[in-house]
Each structure stands twice: as C-alpha cells, then as structure tokens.
Design a protein around this motif. Structure first.
Motif: not given
Lengths: 117, 268
Positions: B111-113, B117-118, B120-125
C-alpha cells in the motif's frame, strides 16, 4: 518429501526444479542501511552540484556515485548479488555494449560540434 | 525435482539458472528495457555534446520548489528521488514480509509503495507544469540572433549564455534589445523552449522523463493488481509470494532508471 517443509517455489520450466527461498533474518537491517546510503549519496550529490570544483572532476564524481547507487539497488533491492553466478553475469555482461555505445555516440557528438563551427 | 544438488549446472537435467521462468523473463525484459533507456540517455549525451555551446544548464532550469518564492535549484528533483527510493524500500519490505508468509505485512508495505508511486507521479506532473508554463517574461531572440533569457526575480535584466559564460545586460540597453527582439518565447513545447536556443532540450526532457513516468504509472497499476490479489489471499493459498517479488523487480528497475535520469539530466 523434504521440500514440503521448506518455503519456495518451482522453476516452472521443463525441469520444474524446487527453488528454496532463503529468508535471511537480518535482512531488514540491510534494507534500511541501503536506504540511508542511497539517501546520503543523493543529498551529497545535490550539495556538491554547485561546489566550486572543476566541472570535469564533478561530472566524474557524479558518474561514480551513480554507479555506486545502482549497484546497491540492483544488488540488494533486486537481490542480484545473491543469484547464481551464471545468471548474474548473463544479466550484467551485455552492458559492455552500452559502454561501447556511450563511447561512439559521445565521440560522434563532439565531432559534429567541431565540424559545425 | 532434483533431490541432490548436481555437480554442473550445464550437464543437463537441471535449470541452470535456478530461478523460476517468470523471474528470469522479468530480468530479461528489464535488460532490454535498460537498453532502451540507455539509448535515450546516450542520445541526449550525444546531442548535448553537439550543441555544447548553447545547451542550457539544468541547475538554471529546474529551480522551482512548492511554496518557496525564489530559486532552489535541484531540490525538487532531489525530493522526487527521495520519494522513489523510499517507495523502493517499502517494496522490498513487502517482499520480505512475503518471505515470512505475513499477508498483512505485504498489504501494508505494498500500500505504501503505491502511495509513493502516486506521490512521484504527482511530483512529475507539477514539474512538467512548471517546465511547460515557464517564467513570466520568457526568453527573447534578439535582432542579432542571440538568445537571451530573463529572470522573474530580477526584472529588467537579460542573460545571454554562450560557451558556458553568462553575460548580463541591464538598464536601457536591455530595454532596447527587448523592444527590437524578433521573438518572445514563453515556456516549452516540442518546437521551442525558453531555456535554450535548441528545441532538443525540451524534446529530450519530454521524451525521457515522459517515458520514465509512463513506466512508473505502469508499475503503480501492476502493484495495485498485485495488492488486490494479496488482499484476496491468492498468494497465501499458493504458498509463496513470488509474484510480489516479480512486481518488485520491475518497481526497483523504475527507481534505478530514475537514478540515472537524475544524474544525467539534472546533475551533470
């Protein structure tokens, strides 16, 4: 059968060999140690990025530290260090081709720059 | 099924690598994927050497940080690296819990993984948004063909990069050059960007970080599928959590690629 008491799985190929999972008791400690090393190296990299050092020297430091970090990720997290010798080198040796590609591609880039001047 | 360990792995009758076919092919896939990423990063390196005199310095481009007004170069990508390394640790702890047949532990760490991941994706956005939007004033292509950048924190000044040397023009001279400028570029797209006088910088940024981001997204989807299976007790019934290990290999690989992108796109 002794395998019934062991933990593991079968390879699933034609030989369907039993692979025992080796659970190392101290593995959690190793995992967190690896985490602190990776974090420390990353912070160090960001910190020295603007240090008044020779640019070329700095680039080599970054390359070496990147290889160190990837060795920890591949070796500990992905467990490759503990795989069989043959398997390890089947995975790692093809990357000699990448070293060669770096050499020829960068040489080509420098050459294109020189003739465009 | 062999009872005793044979002498030679290559004598026949055994699996020479002593790994499951699924794990082996995950490794082989990762090797081929690593070659793809290597080619992209090496292409970036080659073009950077080709345009070494006009290539923007990453420390001059990625300077934003949430809620901080001012330049904080590389701190944000440093944070993104931390998030991804952290999620790699939670993944390996999920695998470790699987070795102990501790279903609840696998659920927690997986769950924490996924959360990592989300994040990181938000940061990239966020990173992409600021890269595409650019600064308030953007960059100018001057009448004499030179490329001049601006800085929102130091209005009225022009910064001209040439051969790694920065020339600063200010006052009336800067105002005149701006007035006679041929073009004003704001932000970045595939054709032009305000960070350097070459579209290649933007193109490589979108392609390399985009390709990596898509891998992260795929990894999150894979992890969610695995988590659903763990919640349903699929691997508990099967007797081993090898599937979690395979998803873990992919997830660590995504982290590994980011380590290289971080060095060769942002640091060097």
């Amino acid at each position: 059968m002794a395998e019934e008491h062991k933990h593991g799985y079968y390879t699933g190929d034609i030989h369907n060999q039993f692979v025992e999972e080796h659970h190392v008791p101290g593995i959690k400690k190793t995992i967190w140690k690896t985490f602190w090393i990776l974090l420390g190296v990353t912070i160090f990299e960001v910190a020295i990025a603007f240090a008044p050092l020779n640019k070329e020297l700095l680039q080599w430091i970054f390359v070496v530290l990147t290889i160190v970090k990837s060795a920890y990720i591949v070796g500990i997290f992905m467990h490759l260090f503990h795989e069989q010798f043959t398997f390890k080198y089947t995975i790692l040796l093809p990357f000699i081709l990448i070293v060669y590609l770096i050499f020829i591609a960068l040489a080509e880039g420098v050459y294109l720059f020189d003739i465009a001047k | 099924m062999t009872a005793s360990k044979p002498k030679s792995a290559w004598g026949g009758g055994v699996s020479p690598f002593n790994v499951s076919w699924g794990k082996m092919f995950m490794w082989f896939f990762l090797v081929s994927d690593a070659f793809t990423f290597s080619s992209l990063i090496i292409a970036y390196g080659a073009m950077r050497h080709r345009f070494t005199d006009i290539w923007p310095l990453p420390g001059d481009v990625f300077t934003h940080f949430p809620f901080i007004h001012g330049h904080v170069p590389l701190a944000y990508v440093g944070l993104m690296t931390f998030i991804l390394i952290m999620s790699s640790v939670t993944m390996v702890l999920a695998v470790e819990a699987g070795h102990r047949r501790h279903n609840k532990g696998v659920v927690t760490w997986l769950f924490w993984t996924i959360v990592g991941g989300f994040m990181f994706l938000g940061s990239q956005a966020w990173e992409w948004y600021h890269f595409i939007k650019g600064s308030e004033e953007g960059a100018y292509i001057l009448a004499d063909g030179r490329f001049a950048r601006t800085d929102d924190l130091e209005p009225g000044k022009l910064f001209i990069w040439k051969d790694h040397q920065k020339t600063i023009i200010e006052g009336t001279e800067a105002a005149q050059l701006k007035a006679s400028a041929v073009k004003n570029i704001k932000g970045a797209n595939l054709v032009e960007n305000e960070y350097g006088n070459t579209p290649l910088f933007g193109n490589f940024f979108f392609f390399i970080t985009g390709f990596h981001g898509f891998h992260v997204f795929s990894g999150v989807v894979i992890n969610i599928i695995i988590l659903i299976n763990v919640l349903n007790g699929v691997y508990l019934r099967r007797g081993h959590y090898e599937q979690v290990e395979k998803a873990g290999l992919y997830w660590h690989f995504v982290d590994l690629v980011w380590v290289f992108v971080f060095t060769f796109f942002y640091l060097v």
